[in-house]
Design a protein around this motif. Sequence first.
Motif, PDB file in Angstrom:
ATOM      1  N   LEU A 109       0.753  -0.993  -0.009  1.00 13.37           N
ATOM      2  CA  LEU A 109       0.093   0.150  -0.292  1.00 13.37           C
ATOM      3  C   LEU A 109       0.930   1.080   0.043  1.00 13.37           C
ATOM      4  O   LEU A 109       2.108   1.351   1.017  1.00 13.37           O
ATOM      5  CB  LEU A 109      -1.335  -0.210   1.293  1.00 13.37           C
ATOM      6  N   LYS A 110       0.734   1.846  -1.157  1.00 12.12           N
ATOM      7  CA  LYS A 110       1.849   2.914  -1.239  1.00 12.12           C
ATOM      8  C   LYS A 110       0.903   5.033  -0.944  1.00 12.12           C
ATOM      9  O   LYS A 110      -0.125   4.810  -1.475  1.00 12.12           O
ATOM     10  CB  LYS A 110       2.554   3.243  -2.619  1.00 12.12           C
ATOM     11  N   PHE A 111       1.574   5.476  -0.119  1.00 15.92           N
ATOM     12  CA  PHE A 111       0.342   6.846   0.414  1.00 15.92           C
ATOM     13  C   PHE A 111       1.515   7.426   0.447  1.00 15.92           C
ATOM     14  O   PHE A 111       2.552   7.356   0.488  1.00 15.92           O
ATOM     15  CB  PHE A 111       1.022   6.283   2.434  1.00 15.92           C
ATOM     16  N   GLU A 112       1.432   8.388  -0.628  1.00 13.41           N
ATOM     17  CA  GLU A 112       2.057   9.721  -1.175  1.00 13.41           C
ATOM     18  C   GLU A 112       1.644  10.704  -0.940  1.00 13.41           C
ATOM     19  O   GLU A 112       0.574  11.012  -0.720  1.00 13.41           O
ATOM     20  CB  GLU A 112       2.230   9.278  -2.637  1.00 13.41           C
ATOM     21  N   ILE A 113       2.434  11.723  -0.661  1.00  7.91           N
ATOM     22  CA  ILE A 113       2.225  12.778  -0.067  1.00  7.91           C
ATOM     23  C   ILE A 113       2.991  14.047  -1.001  1.00  7.91           C
ATOM     24  O   ILE A 113       3.616  13.861  -1.211  1.00  7.91           O
ATOM     25  CB  ILE A 113       2.123  13.856   1.422  1.00  7.91           C
ATOM     26  N   ASP A 114       2.055  15.000  -1.504  1.00 10.54           N
ATOM     27  CA  ASP A 114       3.078  16.151  -2.600  1.00 10.54           C
ATOM     28  C   ASP A 114       2.868  17.268  -1.828  1.00 10.54           C
ATOM     29  O   ASP A 114       1.467  17.889  -1.425  1.00 10.54           O
ATOM     30  CB  ASP A 114       2.252  15.656  -3.566  1.00 10.54           C
ATOM     31  N   GLY A 115       3.965  18.432  -1.734  1.00 10.62           N
ATOM     32  CA  GLY A 115       4.341  19.656  -1.689  1.00 10.62           C
ATOM     33  C   GLY A 115       5.131  20.501  -2.040  1.00 10.62           C
ATOM     34  O   GLY A 115       6.085  19.815  -1.484  1.00 10.62           O
ATOM     35  N   PRO A 116       5.201  21.727  -2.142  1.00  8.32           N
ATOM     36  CA  PRO A 116       7.021  22.156  -2.251  1.00  8.32           C
ATOM     37  C   PRO A 116       8.179  21.750  -2.134  1.00  8.32           C
ATOM     38  O   PRO A 116       8.873  22.016  -1.344  1.00  8.32           O
ATOM     39  CB  PRO A 116       6.297  23.603  -2.241  1.00  8.32           C
ATOM     40  N   GLU A 117       8.373  21.779  -0.230  1.00  9.36           N
ATOM     41  CA  GLU A 117       8.875  21.288   0.840  1.00  9.36           C
ATOM     42  C   GLU A 117       9.137  20.132   0.953  1.00  9.36           C
ATOM     43  O   GLU A 117       9.211  19.420   2.127  1.00  9.36           O
ATOM     44  CB  GLU A 117       9.000  22.545   1.329  1.00  9.36           C
ATOM     45  N   ASP A 167      -9.476  -9.219   8.649  1.00 11.00           N
ATOM     46  CA  ASP A 167      -7.839  -9.188   9.376  1.00 11.00           C
ATOM     47  C   ASP A 167      -7.152  -8.872   8.297  1.00 11.00           C
ATOM     48  O   ASP A 167      -6.652  -8.914   8.118  1.00 11.00           O
ATOM     49  CB  ASP A 167      -7.705 -10.134   9.827  1.00 11.00           C
ATOM     50  N   LEU A 168      -6.606  -7.129   8.980  1.00 13.98           N
ATOM     51  CA  LEU A 168      -6.210  -6.832   8.688  1.00 13.98           C
ATOM     52  C   LEU A 168      -4.394  -6.671   9.201  1.00 13.98           C
ATOM     53  O   LEU A 168      -4.951  -4.840  10.125  1.00 13.98           O
ATOM     54  CB  LEU A 168      -6.103  -5.725   7.308  1.00 13.98           C
ATOM     55  N   LYS A 169      -3.580  -6.757   8.490  1.00 17.44           N
ATOM     56  CA  LYS A 169      -1.976  -6.179   9.287  1.00 17.44           C
ATOM     57  C   LYS A 169      -1.010  -5.448   7.991  1.00 17.44           C
ATOM     58  O   LYS A 169      -1.369  -6.569   6.585  1.00 17.44           O
ATOM     59  CB  LYS A 169      -1.427  -7.522   9.743  1.00 17.44           C
ATOM     60  N   PHE A 170      -0.254  -4.692   8.810  1.00 16.45           N
ATOM     61  CA  PHE A 170       0.516  -4.441   7.522  1.00 16.45           C
ATOM     62  C   PHE A 170       2.100  -4.597   8.011  1.00 16.45           C
ATOM     63  O   PHE A 170       2.639  -4.356   9.263  1.00 16.45           O
ATOM     64  CB  PHE A 170       0.796  -2.604   7.762  1.00 16.45           C
ATOM     65  N   HIS A 171       2.849  -5.433   7.664  1.00 14.21           N
ATOM     66  CA  HIS A 171       4.679  -5.580   7.115  1.00 14.21           C
ATOM     67  C   HIS A 171       5.278  -4.469   6.548  1.00 14.21           C
ATOM     68  O   HIS A 171       5.485  -4.538   5.273  1.00 14.21           O
ATOM     69  CB  HIS A 171       4.606  -6.892   7.315  1.00 14.21           C
ATOM     70  N   GLY A 172       6.919  -4.362   7.147  1.00 17.99           N
ATOM     71  CA  GLY A 172       7.953  -3.473   6.393  1.00 17.99           C
ATOM     72  C   GLY A 172       7.624  -1.984   6.147  1.00 17.99           C
ATOM     73  O   GLY A 172       6.260  -2.150   6.608  1.00 17.99           O
ATOM     74  N   LEU A 173       8.961  -1.284   5.865  1.00 16.14           N
ATOM     75  CA  LEU A 173       8.220  -0.119   6.089  1.00 16.14           C
ATOM     76  C   LEU A 173       9.714   0.825   4.646  1.00 16.14           C
ATOM     77  O   LEU A 173      10.420  -0.125   5.015  1.00 16.14           O
ATOM     78  CB  LEU A 173       8.498   0.618   7.419  1.00 16.14           C
ATOM     79  N   GLU A 174       8.513   0.687   3.726  1.00 14.76           N
ATOM     80  CA  GLU A 174       9.667   1.709   2.553  1.00 14.76           C
ATOM     81  C   GLU A 174       9.183   3.017   2.495  1.00 14.76           C
ATOM     82  O   GLU A 174       8.198   3.771   2.729  1.00 14.76           O
ATOM     83  CB  GLU A 174       9.023   0.751   1.303  1.00 14.76           C
ATOM     84  N   VAL A 175      10.846   3.587   2.037  1.00 11.14           N
ATOM     85  CA  VAL A 175      10.439   5.097   2.114  1.00 11.14           C
ATOM     86  C   VAL A 175      11.142   5.395   0.447  1.00 11.14           C
ATOM     87  O   VAL A 175      12.078   5.653  -0.047  1.00 11.14           O
ATOM     88  CB  VAL A 175      10.952   5.732   2.924  1.00 11.14           C
ATOM     89  N   GLU A 176       9.934   6.737  -0.424  1.00  7.19           N
ATOM     90  CA  GLU A 176      10.208   6.642  -1.225  1.00  7.19           C
ATOM     91  C   GLU A 176      10.280   8.058  -2.079  1.00  7.19           C
ATOM     92  O   GLU A 176       9.703   9.137  -1.331  1.00  7.19           O
ATOM     93  CB  GLU A 176       8.829   5.460  -3.345  1.00  7.19           C
ATOM     94  N   GLU A 177      11.401   8.766  -2.897  1.00  2.00           N
ATOM     95  CA  GLU A 177      11.386  10.419  -2.916  1.00  2.00           C
ATOM     96  C   GLU A 177      10.460  10.190  -4.426  1.00  2.00           C
ATOM     97  O   GLU A 177      10.320   9.800  -5.810  1.00  2.00           O
ATOM     98  CB  GLU A 177      12.695  10.775  -3.915  1.00  2.00           C
ATOM     99  N   LYS A 178       9.141  10.681  -3.908  1.00  2.00           N
ATOM    100  CA  LYS A 178       7.916  11.271  -5.125  1.00  2.00           C
ATOM    101  C   LYS A 178       6.663  12.067  -4.529  1.00  2.00           C
ATOM    102  O   LYS A 178       5.874  11.044  -5.082  1.00  2.00           O
ATOM    103  CB  LYS A 178       7.875  10.284  -5.714  1.00  2.00           C
ATOM    104  N   CYS A 179       6.995  13.143  -4.087  1.00  2.00           N
ATOM    105  CA  CYS A 179       7.781  13.366  -3.223  1.00  2.00           C
ATOM    106  C   CYS A 179       8.390  13.096  -2.823  1.00  2.00           C
ATOM    107  O   CYS A 179       9.208  12.793  -1.748  1.00  2.00           O
ATOM    108  CB  CYS A 179       7.338  15.184  -3.120  1.00  2.00           C
ATOM    109  N   LEU A 180       7.255  12.253  -1.944  1.00  2.00           N
ATOM    110  CA  LEU A 180       7.656  10.986  -0.522  1.00  2.00           C
ATOM    111  C   LEU A 180       6.459  10.287  -1.166  1.00  2.00           C
ATOM    112  O   LEU A 180       5.592  10.475  -0.192  1.00  2.00           O
ATOM    113  CB  LEU A 180       7.426  11.982   1.143  1.00  2.00           C
ATOM    114  N   ARG A 181       7.512   8.649  -0.898  1.00  2.00           N
ATOM    115  CA  ARG A 181       5.764   7.871  -0.788  1.00  2.00           C
ATOM    116  C   ARG A 181       6.556   7.232   0.325  1.00  2.00           C
ATOM    117  O   ARG A 181       7.455   6.643   0.091  1.00  2.00           O
ATOM    118  CB  ARG A 181       6.077   7.844  -2.415  1.00  2.00           C
TER     119      ARG A 181
END
Length: 267
Positions: free
Chosen positions: A6-14, A46-60
């Motif tokens: 599941l990829k959550f992306e936020i976009d903003g000037p900074e 029943d939903l769980k989340f595993h692992g964590l990844e961070v990507e530049e786009k602006c921030l994903r």
Amino acid sequence: MNDENLKFEIDGPEVHKGTVDAEAALKLFLAYLELVRQAAGKRGADLKFHGLEVEEKCLRIGARPSNPEAALFGALEVSAMLSGDLSVPRTLAKPLKIFRGQVANFPQHIKSSSVQVGRLKPFDVHVSQEEWTKVQARPRYLTVATEKAPAFVPVPESFSGRATVTSIGGGKPMVGLDARIERGEMTLNLTTDLALRIAPYLYKEVDVEARVIRDAKGGISEGELLDFDPVTDEDPTTAWGNFYREASGGEFEGLSLDELNKELGRD
């Protein structure tokens, strides 16, 4: 980034991976995951989340859901609730409020945000036609409602500092000043009397007092010169006389200060 996440992306000037407030970004992401988890739980998944990844786009930021279908449908419902297209059940009112609070208090302005769950498309989710109709307008990439940045409101402020006089004149008296502590030259209104007083100090340094208004970038966009003090060993009265003798092209040459005042009607 893992295609199943599941990829959550936020976009903003900074908003970038290297500059974002780490704690605020993680709190925002965790608040969203909890919202999706509870939305899925409301349907008995029943939903769980595993692992964590961070990507530049602006921030994903990504995390792998244990049940991708439940995560996608939960994300669809959450997006519909945030946009007002779906009523918020009592059990999701608190986590939705927490998520909105994280968005509102985020240190950097969030221009937009979106969500994607793996490679799943909406029609891959096994739900009844009636259930799917409630959120069928939600696309695969889901926009999350965020507040716009507040409009910039200029506020007058006092300015004191040393500057070089670069220009004087205009149909309405104006003075150009190049201040050491400012990024660029400023142009200020002033009275006629003050314009005559400061004229002898063209291209010289003066200490100024002014009332100014700054633009959104912090530069001085307008203002008014209130007073000044010359930064010179020369007597101001003598400087004034010398200025008019030079400006007259020799017409007042040889006149004493008293004679010059009389000629200019300054008795």
